[in-house]
Design a protein around this motif. Structure first.
Motif, short mmCIF file in Angstrom:
data_model
loop_
_atom_site.label_atom_id
_atom_site.label_comp_id
_atom_site.label_asym_id
_atom_site.label_seq_id
_atom_site.Cartn_x
_atom_site.Cartn_y
_atom_site.Cartn_z
N UNK A 232 71.84 66.48 27.89
CA UNK A 232 72.65 65.50 27.17
C UNK A 232 72.46 65.71 25.67
N UNK A 233 73.56 65.72 24.94
CA UNK A 233 73.52 65.98 23.50
C UNK A 233 73.14 64.73 22.72
N UNK A 234 72.33 64.94 21.67
CA UNK A 234 71.99 63.88 20.72
C UNK A 234 72.50 64.28 19.35
N UNK A 235 73.35 63.44 18.78
CA UNK A 235 73.80 63.66 17.41
C UNK A 235 73.11 62.66 16.49
N UNK A 236 73.68 62.42 15.34
CA UNK A 236 73.13 61.43 14.40
C UNK A 236 74.28 60.80 13.66
N UNK A 237 74.03 59.65 13.07
CA UNK A 237 75.07 58.99 12.26
C UNK A 237 74.57 58.57 10.89
N UNK A 238 73.29 58.79 10.62
CA UNK A 238 72.73 58.56 9.28
C UNK A 238 71.94 59.80 8.90
N UNK A 239 72.36 60.46 7.84
CA UNK A 239 71.66 61.66 7.38
C UNK A 239 70.89 61.37 6.10
N UNK A 240 69.64 61.79 6.09
CA UNK A 240 68.85 61.70 4.86
C UNK A 240 69.23 62.79 3.87
N UNK A 241 69.99 63.81 4.35
CA UNK A 241 70.38 64.97 3.53
C UNK A 241 69.15 65.68 2.96
N UNK A 242 68.06 65.65 3.72
CA UNK A 242 66.82 66.28 3.26
C UNK A 242 66.77 67.78 3.53
N UNK A 243 67.87 68.34 4.04
CA UNK A 243 67.92 69.79 4.26
C UNK A 243 68.68 70.51 3.16
N UNK A 244 68.99 69.81 2.09
CA UNK A 244 69.67 70.42 0.95
C UNK A 244 68.82 71.59 0.43
N UNK A 245 69.35 72.81 0.39
CA UNK A 245 68.54 73.96 -0.04
C UNK A 245 68.06 73.88 -1.48
N UNK A 246 68.65 72.98 -2.26
CA UNK A 246 68.21 72.82 -3.65
C UNK A 246 66.98 71.93 -3.75
N UNK A 247 66.61 71.30 -2.65
CA UNK A 247 65.50 70.35 -2.66
C UNK A 247 66.00 68.96 -3.01
N UNK A 248 65.32 67.96 -2.48
CA UNK A 248 65.73 66.58 -2.72
C UNK A 248 64.52 65.76 -3.16
N UNK A 249 64.80 64.65 -3.83
CA UNK A 249 63.75 63.75 -4.29
C UNK A 249 63.56 62.63 -3.27
N UNK A 250 62.44 61.91 -3.32
CA UNK A 250 62.28 60.74 -2.46
C UNK A 250 63.38 59.71 -2.66
#
Length: 275
Positions: free
Chosen positions: A176-194
Protein backbone atom coordinates in the motif's frame (compact mmCIF):
# COMPACT_ATOMS: atom_id res chain seq x y z
CA UNK A 1 -9.39 36.64 35.56
CA UNK A 2 -12.13 34.69 33.69
CA UNK A 3 -11.15 31.10 33.02
CA UNK A 4 -11.61 31.35 29.24
CA UNK A 5 -9.34 34.40 28.98
CA UNK A 6 -6.71 32.72 31.16
CA UNK A 7 -6.82 29.62 28.96
CA UNK A 8 -6.32 31.64 25.74
CA UNK A 9 -3.41 33.55 27.27
CA UNK A 10 -1.83 30.25 28.30
CA UNK A 11 -2.00 28.92 24.73
CA UNK A 12 -0.56 32.13 23.29
CA UNK A 13 2.32 32.11 25.75
CA UNK A 14 3.11 28.50 24.93
CA UNK A 15 3.20 29.14 21.17
CA UNK A 16 5.51 32.10 21.63
CA UNK A 17 7.89 30.14 23.82
CA UNK A 18 7.96 27.27 21.31
CA UNK A 19 8.88 29.56 18.41
CA UNK A 20 11.80 30.86 20.43
CA UNK A 21 13.46 27.45 20.56
CA UNK A 22 15.07 27.61 17.11
CA UNK A 23 18.82 27.11 17.44
CA UNK A 24 21.65 28.39 15.27
CA UNK A 25 23.54 25.11 14.98
CA UNK A 26 22.48 24.72 11.33
CA UNK A 27 25.02 27.39 10.45
CA UNK A 28 27.93 25.20 11.57
CA UNK A 29 30.66 24.76 8.97
CA UNK A 30 32.10 21.37 7.97
CA UNK A 31 35.38 22.08 9.80
CA UNK A 32 33.47 22.31 13.10
CA UNK A 33 32.11 18.79 13.61
CA UNK A 34 31.94 19.25 17.36
CA UNK A 35 29.13 21.83 16.95
CA UNK A 36 26.94 19.37 15.07
CA UNK A 37 26.22 17.26 18.10
CA UNK A 38 25.09 20.34 20.00
CA UNK A 39 21.82 20.26 18.06
CA UNK A 40 20.77 17.28 20.17
CA UNK A 41 18.33 17.85 22.95
CA UNK A 42 19.05 16.59 26.44
CA UNK A 43 17.06 13.45 27.17
CA UNK A 44 16.74 14.40 30.83
CA UNK A 45 15.29 17.81 30.02
CA UNK A 46 11.59 17.71 30.92
CA UNK A 47 9.23 18.19 28.02
CA UNK A 48 6.64 20.94 28.37
CA UNK A 49 3.12 19.69 29.00
CA UNK A 50 0.81 19.98 25.98
CA UNK A 51 -1.11 23.26 26.31
CA UNK A 52 -4.41 21.67 25.28
CA UNK A 53 -5.67 18.11 25.70
CA UNK A 54 -4.86 15.91 22.71
CA UNK A 55 -7.89 14.87 20.69
CA UNK A 56 -7.65 11.15 19.82
CA UNK A 57 -9.70 11.81 16.69
CA UNK A 58 -7.41 14.60 15.51
CA UNK A 59 -4.35 12.74 14.26
CA UNK A 60 -1.10 13.91 12.75
CA UNK A 61 1.56 11.70 11.18
CA UNK A 62 5.22 12.70 11.45
CA UNK A 63 7.30 10.79 8.90
CA UNK A 64 11.08 10.76 8.47
CA UNK A 65 12.58 9.51 5.21
CA UNK A 66 15.82 7.88 4.06
CA UNK A 67 17.31 6.50 7.30
CA UNK A 68 18.19 4.97 9.54
CA UNK A 69 21.59 6.61 9.91
CA UNK A 70 24.18 6.54 12.65
CA UNK A 71 23.86 10.18 13.69
CA UNK A 72 20.68 12.12 12.94
CA UNK A 73 18.17 9.30 13.44
CA UNK A 74 19.28 9.03 17.06
CA UNK A 75 18.85 12.77 17.56
CA UNK A 76 15.32 12.59 16.14
CA UNK A 77 14.54 9.67 18.46
CA UNK A 78 15.85 11.63 21.45
CA UNK A 79 13.43 14.48 20.72
CA UNK A 80 10.47 12.16 20.14
CA UNK A 81 11.22 10.37 23.40
CA UNK A 82 11.44 13.62 25.35
CA UNK A 83 8.04 14.72 24.07
CA UNK A 84 6.58 11.22 24.30
CA UNK A 85 5.25 11.29 20.74
CA UNK A 86 5.21 8.60 18.06
CA UNK A 87 6.36 8.87 14.47
CA UNK A 88 7.04 6.78 11.39
CA UNK A 89 10.45 6.11 9.86
CA UNK A 90 10.47 5.55 6.10
CA UNK A 91 13.55 3.36 5.83
CA UNK A 92 15.94 2.39 3.04
CA UNK A 93 17.02 -1.25 3.18
CA UNK A 94 20.72 -0.58 2.58
CA UNK A 95 20.72 1.82 5.55
CA UNK A 96 18.85 -0.75 7.66
CA UNK A 97 21.72 -3.18 7.06
CA UNK A 98 24.28 -0.54 8.04
CA UNK A 99 22.45 0.47 11.23
CA UNK A 100 20.53 -2.51 12.68
CA UNK A 101 20.82 -1.22 16.25
CA UNK A 102 19.24 2.10 15.27
CA UNK A 103 16.40 0.27 13.54
CA UNK A 104 15.87 -1.83 16.66
CA UNK A 105 15.74 1.31 18.78
CA UNK A 106 13.06 2.76 16.47
CA UNK A 107 10.94 -0.34 17.06
CA UNK A 108 11.71 -0.62 20.77
CA UNK A 109 10.50 2.94 21.33
CA UNK A 110 7.17 2.26 19.65
CA UNK A 111 7.58 3.93 16.28
CA UNK A 112 6.37 2.54 12.95
CA UNK A 113 8.19 1.62 9.75
CA UNK A 114 7.45 2.28 6.09
CA UNK A 115 9.36 0.65 3.22
CA UNK A 116 11.35 3.10 1.08
CA UNK A 117 12.92 0.40 -1.14
CA UNK A 118 16.33 -1.17 -0.63
CA UNK A 119 18.40 0.93 -3.04
CA UNK A 120 16.48 4.22 -3.49
CA UNK A 121 18.04 4.10 -6.97
CA UNK A 122 15.62 5.45 -9.57
CA UNK A 123 17.35 3.56 -12.40
CA UNK A 124 16.76 0.28 -10.59
CA UNK A 125 13.32 0.68 -9.09
CA UNK A 126 11.66 2.48 -11.99
CA UNK A 127 12.92 0.04 -14.60
CA UNK A 128 9.63 -1.88 -14.29
CA UNK A 129 6.92 -2.72 -11.74
CA UNK A 130 8.65 -6.06 -11.23
CA UNK A 131 11.95 -4.32 -10.45
CA UNK A 132 10.19 -2.02 -7.97
CA UNK A 133 8.63 -5.00 -6.21
CA UNK A 134 11.99 -6.79 -6.01
CA UNK A 135 13.57 -3.76 -4.35
CA UNK A 136 10.71 -3.48 -1.86
CA UNK A 137 11.06 -7.17 -1.02
CA UNK A 138 14.79 -6.78 -0.56
CA UNK A 139 14.16 -3.95 1.92
CA UNK A 140 11.65 -6.14 3.72
CA UNK A 141 14.23 -8.90 3.98
CA UNK A 142 16.57 -6.46 5.73
CA UNK A 143 13.79 -5.32 8.07
CA UNK A 144 12.74 -8.93 8.63
CA UNK A 145 15.77 -9.67 10.79
CA UNK A 146 13.93 -7.77 13.54
CA UNK A 147 10.84 -9.93 13.11
CA UNK A 148 8.92 -7.11 11.43
CA UNK A 149 7.98 -6.23 7.88
CA UNK A 150 6.77 -3.08 6.13
CA UNK A 151 4.08 -3.60 3.51
CA UNK A 152 3.34 0.11 3.37
CA UNK A 153 5.79 1.86 1.05
CA UNK A 154 6.67 5.37 -0.01
CA UNK A 155 7.89 5.78 -3.58
CA UNK A 156 11.33 7.44 -3.79
CA UNK A 157 10.89 10.77 -5.50
CA UNK A 158 7.19 10.80 -4.73
CA UNK A 159 4.03 9.85 -6.59
CA UNK A 160 5.00 11.79 -9.72
CA UNK A 161 7.47 9.00 -10.45
CA UNK A 162 4.80 6.31 -10.30
CA UNK A 163 2.56 5.13 -13.11
CA UNK A 164 -0.76 3.45 -12.43
CA UNK A 165 0.65 0.12 -13.56
CA UNK A 166 3.09 0.26 -10.64
CA UNK A 167 0.38 0.88 -8.05
CA UNK A 168 -1.77 -1.89 -9.48
CA UNK A 169 1.06 -4.41 -9.63
CA UNK A 170 2.35 -3.70 -6.11
CA UNK A 171 -1.14 -3.84 -4.60
CA UNK A 172 -1.49 -7.41 -5.89
CA UNK A 173 1.36 -8.34 -3.55
CA UNK A 174 -0.15 -6.58 -0.54
CA UNK A 175 1.75 -3.29 -0.78
CA UNK A 176 0.00 0.00 0.00
CA UNK A 177 1.36 3.40 -1.01
CA UNK A 178 1.94 6.21 1.48
CA UNK A 179 2.12 9.76 0.20
CA UNK A 180 2.22 13.05 2.11
CA UNK A 181 0.29 16.30 2.15
CA UNK A 182 2.59 18.54 4.20
CA UNK A 183 6.17 18.97 3.04
CA UNK A 184 8.88 20.52 5.15
CA UNK A 185 10.84 21.05 1.89
CA UNK A 186 13.94 19.94 3.79
CA UNK A 187 15.32 18.17 0.72
CA UNK A 188 16.13 21.42 -1.07
CA UNK A 189 19.67 20.87 -2.46
CA UNK A 190 20.58 24.43 -1.51
CA UNK A 191 20.02 23.64 2.15
CA UNK A 192 17.28 24.99 4.39
CA UNK A 193 17.11 26.82 7.70
CA UNK A 194 15.10 25.76 10.77
CA UNK A 195 12.80 28.73 10.22
CA UNK A 196 12.02 27.62 6.66
CA UNK A 197 11.16 24.10 7.80
CA UNK A 198 8.97 25.38 10.64
CA UNK A 199 7.08 27.79 8.40
CA UNK A 200 6.58 25.18 5.67
CA UNK A 201 5.12 22.70 8.15
CA UNK A 202 2.92 25.24 9.94
CA UNK A 203 1.48 26.54 6.68
CA UNK A 204 0.91 23.02 5.37
CA UNK A 205 -0.86 21.88 8.53
CA UNK A 206 -3.18 24.87 8.47
CA UNK A 207 -4.00 24.14 4.82
CA UNK A 208 -4.84 20.53 5.68
CA UNK A 209 -7.09 21.67 8.50
CA UNK A 210 -9.01 23.81 6.03
CA UNK A 211 -9.21 20.82 3.67
CA UNK A 212 -10.37 18.49 6.44
CA UNK A 213 -7.43 16.12 5.99
CA UNK A 214 -5.13 14.70 8.68
CA UNK A 215 -1.62 16.09 8.13
CA UNK A 216 0.96 13.59 6.90
CA UNK A 217 4.21 15.50 7.33
CA UNK A 218 7.32 14.73 5.28
CA UNK A 219 10.69 15.32 6.94
CA UNK A 220 14.06 13.55 6.65
CA UNK A 221 16.34 11.99 9.21
CA UNK A 222 18.48 11.26 6.16
CA UNK A 223 20.71 8.65 4.60
CA UNK A 224 23.99 7.37 6.02
CA UNK A 225 26.81 9.87 5.43
CA UNK A 226 30.13 10.63 7.08
CA UNK A 227 29.58 14.01 8.72
CA UNK A 228 33.24 14.39 9.71
CA UNK A 229 34.79 14.47 6.24
CA UNK A 230 36.97 17.52 5.71
CA UNK A 231 35.96 19.71 2.76
CA UNK A 232 32.93 17.58 1.85
CA UNK A 233 31.80 19.82 -1.01
CA UNK A 234 28.78 22.05 -1.31
CA UNK A 235 26.21 19.29 -1.88
CA UNK A 236 27.15 17.34 1.25
CA UNK A 237 27.59 20.52 3.28
CA UNK A 238 24.08 21.64 2.34
CA UNK A 239 22.72 18.19 3.15
CA UNK A 240 24.28 18.34 6.61
CA UNK A 241 22.93 21.86 7.09
CA UNK A 242 19.40 20.64 6.30
CA UNK A 243 19.63 17.72 8.72
CA UNK A 244 20.84 20.08 11.45
CA UNK A 245 17.88 22.32 10.65
CA UNK A 246 15.50 19.36 10.95
CA UNK A 247 16.82 18.64 14.43
CA UNK A 248 16.52 22.29 15.46
CA UNK A 249 13.02 22.65 14.00
CA UNK A 250 11.48 19.43 15.32
CA UNK A 251 10.77 20.55 18.92
CA UNK A 252 9.07 23.70 17.65
CA UNK A 253 6.95 21.68 15.23
CA UNK A 254 5.92 19.23 17.94
CA UNK A 255 4.92 22.04 20.30
CA UNK A 256 2.95 23.72 17.51
CA UNK A 257 1.03 20.49 16.86
CA UNK A 258 0.46 19.89 20.57
CA UNK A 259 -0.93 23.41 20.90
CA UNK A 260 -3.47 22.57 18.22
CA UNK A 261 -4.61 19.45 20.06
CA UNK A 262 -3.17 16.78 17.77
CA UNK A 263 -2.57 13.16 18.70
CA UNK A 264 0.65 11.81 17.16
CA UNK A 265 -0.02 8.55 15.34
CA UNK A 266 2.17 6.03 13.56
CA UNK A 267 1.38 5.08 9.99
CA UNK A 268 -0.38 1.73 9.66
CA UNK A 269 -2.91 -0.02 7.43
CA UNK A 270 -5.68 2.24 8.79
CA UNK A 271 -3.93 5.51 7.99
CA UNK A 272 -6.11 7.54 5.61
CA UNK A 273 -4.76 8.55 2.22
CA UNK A 274 -3.02 11.89 1.98
CA UNK A 275 -5.57 13.21 -0.52
Amino acid sequence: MPYKLFFLLLIAASLLSGCGRVTTNAAATPDEPQSRTSASTTENEPAPAPPVPADPNKKVYLTFDDGPNSHYTGLVLDILKRYNVKATFVVIGSNVEKNPAVLQRILDEGHNLVNHTYSHDYKIIYASPQAFLADLEKCNNAIGKTGHEAKIYRAPGGPSKMEKSYYDYLSRYGYKSLEWNVSSADSDPRGVSPEQIINNVKNGVIQMEKAGRPPIILMHDGTEININVENPGAAVQNYIKSRESDIAALPVIIEFLQARGYTFAGVDANTPSAW
